[in-house]
Design a protein around this motif. Structure first.
Motif, mmCIF file in Angstrom:
data_model
loop_
_atom_site.group_PDB
_atom_site.id
_atom_site.type_symbol
_atom_site.label_atom_id
_atom_site.label_comp_id
_atom_site.label_asym_id
_atom_site.label_seq_id
_atom_site.Cartn_x
_atom_site.Cartn_y
_atom_site.Cartn_z
ATOM 1 N N GLY A 1 -2.426 32.607 -11.475
ATOM 2 C CA GLY A 1 -3.709 31.974 -11.216
ATOM 3 C C GLY A 1 -3.605 31.069 -10.006
ATOM 4 N N SER B 1 -2.437 37.972 -16.923
ATOM 5 C CA SER B 1 -3.593 37.156 -16.536
ATOM 6 C C SER B 1 -4.367 36.744 -17.784
ATOM 7 C CB SER B 1 -4.490 37.908 -15.558
ATOM 8 O OG SER B 1 -4.872 39.149 -16.089
ATOM 9 N N GLN B 2 -4.115 37.456 -18.888
ATOM 10 C CA GLN B 2 -4.766 37.107 -20.149
ATOM 11 C C GLN B 2 -4.471 35.653 -20.522
ATOM 12 O OE1 GLN B 2 -6.731 39.314 -21.608
ATOM 13 N NE2 GLN B 2 -7.284 37.850 -23.188
ATOM 14 N N LEU C 1 -3.763 33.282 -18.517
ATOM 15 C CA LEU C 1 -4.477 32.391 -17.600
ATOM 16 C C LEU C 1 -5.943 32.224 -18.024
ATOM 17 C CD1 LEU C 1 -3.980 30.858 -14.797
ATOM 18 C CD2 LEU C 1 -5.689 32.486 -14.050
ATOM 19 N N ASP D 1 -11.914 37.129 -12.174
ATOM 20 C CA ASP D 1 -10.861 37.941 -12.783
ATOM 21 C C ASP D 1 -10.700 39.198 -11.921
ATOM 22 O OD1 ASP D 1 -9.381 39.749 -14.292
ATOM 23 O OD2 ASP D 1 -10.303 39.186 -16.193
ATOM 24 N N GLY E 1 1.306 37.644 -14.735
ATOM 25 C CA GLY E 1 0.028 37.400 -14.079
ATOM 26 C C GLY E 1 0.098 36.081 -13.327
ATOM 27 N N ALA F 1 -7.892 34.697 -11.039
ATOM 28 C CA ALA F 1 -6.909 35.251 -11.982
ATOM 29 C C ALA F 1 -6.459 36.617 -11.491
ATOM 30 C CB ALA F 1 -7.551 35.384 -13.363
ATOM 31 N N GLY F 2 -5.159 36.750 -11.247
ATOM 32 C CA GLY F 2 -4.606 38.031 -10.784
ATOM 33 C C GLY F 2 -3.491 38.491 -11.712
ATOM 34 N N THR F 3 -3.056 39.732 -11.517
ATOM 35 C CA THR F 3 -2.016 40.256 -12.407
ATOM 36 C C THR F 3 -1.153 41.312 -11.718
ATOM 37 O OG1 THR F 3 -1.612 41.284 -14.561
ATOM 38 C CG2 THR F 3 -3.535 42.060 -13.365
ATOM 39 N N ALA G 1 -8.314 41.555 -12.089
ATOM 40 C CA ALA G 1 -7.253 42.362 -12.704
ATOM 41 C C ALA G 1 -7.098 43.753 -12.080
ATOM 42 C CB ALA G 1 -7.504 42.491 -14.210
ATOM 43 N N THR H 1 1.739 33.225 -14.993
ATOM 44 C CA THR H 1 1.434 33.190 -16.433
ATOM 45 C C THR H 1 1.885 34.481 -17.111
ATOM 46 O OG1 THR H 1 -0.766 33.996 -15.846
ATOM 47 C CG2 THR H 1 -0.552 31.641 -16.295
#
Ligand SMILES: Cc1ncc(COP(=O)(O)O)c(C=O)c1O
Length: 428
Positions: free
Chosen positions: A274, A114-115, A117, A229, A272, A258-260, A231, A111
């Motif tokens: 997901g 991650s925002q 996502l 999340d 990012g 959710a990763g980035t 992050a 994505t």
């Protein structure tokens, strides 16, 4: 119907505080900004990226692929490499082998940060009037997503190792009694060096939270998800890594991870990802298809090459050392400058120190303290932005999030010094 013809969302939407804070930070020379969550400028991997871009463009087939549209789910090699990275992190953290099926690239999508996502997952799961449980305090930008979509947020208290499980149970029980549980969709948890409090959730709590959600699913009438999340997972400068909630029982079916690559590599690339269970994965993928039908392919190639050639792995220890030293600069300055009435914790990772002033000194945008801080040319994130506005409890109005991410050492010292002077003026 609005006179301007705007939709309900168009009318409801307010300028996100993050946009305002970032604008102020960038536009005011001399402002010591401890507010925006910018990453450290000096450690951005300029050389590695130059080398990667040159080599991608030197190979016409790869270069053309990078400059072409890609697929909605994202570049296959980046999805493979991301899945391997995540699995390796969890195996190391848990000290156990983990099945590759848990990290299948087939349920991983790339994505725009991650925002995106977080936004897509919320869109896929929540209608106006639904509920999401958040941590007290939580990532204020996520609260903005919820507000803008008309989704209600309720806070669950935090302890030093994550959610206060007794409070979570109390909240679930009261929602069950009031019938609101039927509109609860998920709990949102920033599990590593949380923004803003820097708390890391221990694995036992992730497991217990999932078990608790399971108990309430039949009353809810639908799955209750755990949006993890992660992050700041890679920005650890003390202690050991903690396994993701994916590893816990029901992790495969209830955890939205959710990763980035923003924080650990290049925030300007905004790549990012997901890892999502069905049917959320397909719903999110389809919504993304309508949003943008795929994240920038060029930037995905950049990250894929950075992972494949080991740049990412080599970058992390340097990054951690740099943030650890900036953290030390901030905490040292705080020890020297903040009065004893101010409480704060020394973070073990991430970008933030969360400080709480005595309750008689509110720190919000409208407070005297904030206005005086602006006049003294120092900016912080007011803590009250980070609490859901629900009627079940009173949020802390006298906290602040201080970031050591974006500013250089001298800016950190200046910012803390200015705040310290102001605190003394307020006789804290
Ligand atoms: C907790 C948290 N989640 C998600 C994000 C989004 O980051 P990105 O979209 O760059 O991956 C941020 C950014 O500051 C964050 O602090």
């Amino acid at each position: 119907m609005s006179r301007a013809g705007l939709s309900r969302l168009g009318q409801r939407i307010q300028e996100p505080a993050i946009s305002w804070l970032m604008k102020l930070t960038l536009s005011q020379p001399g402002m010591a900004s401890l507010a925006a969550g910018f990453t450290d400028n000096l450690s951005l991997p300029v050389e590695a990226v130059r080398e990667i871009v040159e080599s991608v463009l030197a190979r016409p087939r790869l270069g053309r692929a990078a400059l072409q549209y890609g697929s909605t789910a994202g570049d296959e090699s980046l999805r493979d490499l991301t899945s391997q990275h995540l699995r390796a992190s969890d195996m190391e953290a848990s000290g156990k082998p983990q099945p590759s099926s848990l990290y299948s690239p087939d349920r991983l999508l790339i994505t725009h940060g991650s925002q995106q996502l977080l936004y897509l997952c919320t869109e896929a799961l929540c209608d106006e009037g639904d509920w999401v449980l958040v941590e007290d305090p939580t990532y204020f930008v996520y609260l903005g997503i919820l507000r803008s979509r008309g989704v209600r947020a309720r806070g669950v208290r935090m302890r030093a190792d994550g959610l206060d499980l007794a409070h979570l149970e109390e909240v679930l029980e009261s929602m069950k009694a009031s019938g609101e549980l039927r509109r609860l969709k998920m709990i949102y948890s920033v599990t590593y060096f949380q923004n803003p409090s820097s708390i890391t959730t221990c694995f036992a709590k992730k497991k217990a939270a999932l078990a608790l959600l399971k108990r309430y699913e039949s009353a809810a009438g639908h799955p209750l998800y755990y949006l993890e999340d992660a992050a700041y997972r890679e920005l650890r400068f003390a202690g050991d890594d903690v396994s993701s909630a994916l590893v816990a029982p029901r992790g495969a079916s209830r955890v939205l991870y959710a990763g980035t690559y923003s924080k650990p590599f290049a925030s300007g690339a905004r790549v990012g990802f997901g890892l999502l269970p069905e049917p959320v994965f397909t719903a999110v993928l389809r919504i993304k298809g309508n949003h943008d039908f795929g994240t920038s392919n060029f930037l995905q190639q950049l990250l894929a090459e950075a992972l494949a050639r080991g740049h990412f792995r080599k970058h992390l220890p340097r990054l951690r050392a740099r943030y650890a030293s900036k953290r030390a600069v901030m905490t040292q300055a705080i020890r020297e400058r903040f009065p004893s009435g101010v409480r704060w914790e020394d973070p073990q990772g991430g970008l933030y120190v969360w400080a709480t002033l005595p309750s008689r000194c509110p720190t919000g945008f409208q407070s005297r303290f904030f206005k005086q801080a602006l006049a003294a040319k120092v900016l912080y994130v007011p803590g009250d932005l980070c609490y859901a506005s629900d009627r079940s409890r009173r949020p802390s109005r006298s906290s602040m999030r201080l970031s050591f991410g974006g500013s250089e050492e001298s800016g950190i010292r200046t910012g803390i010094e200015r705040l310290g002077r102001l605190m003394e003026k307020h006789k804290l």
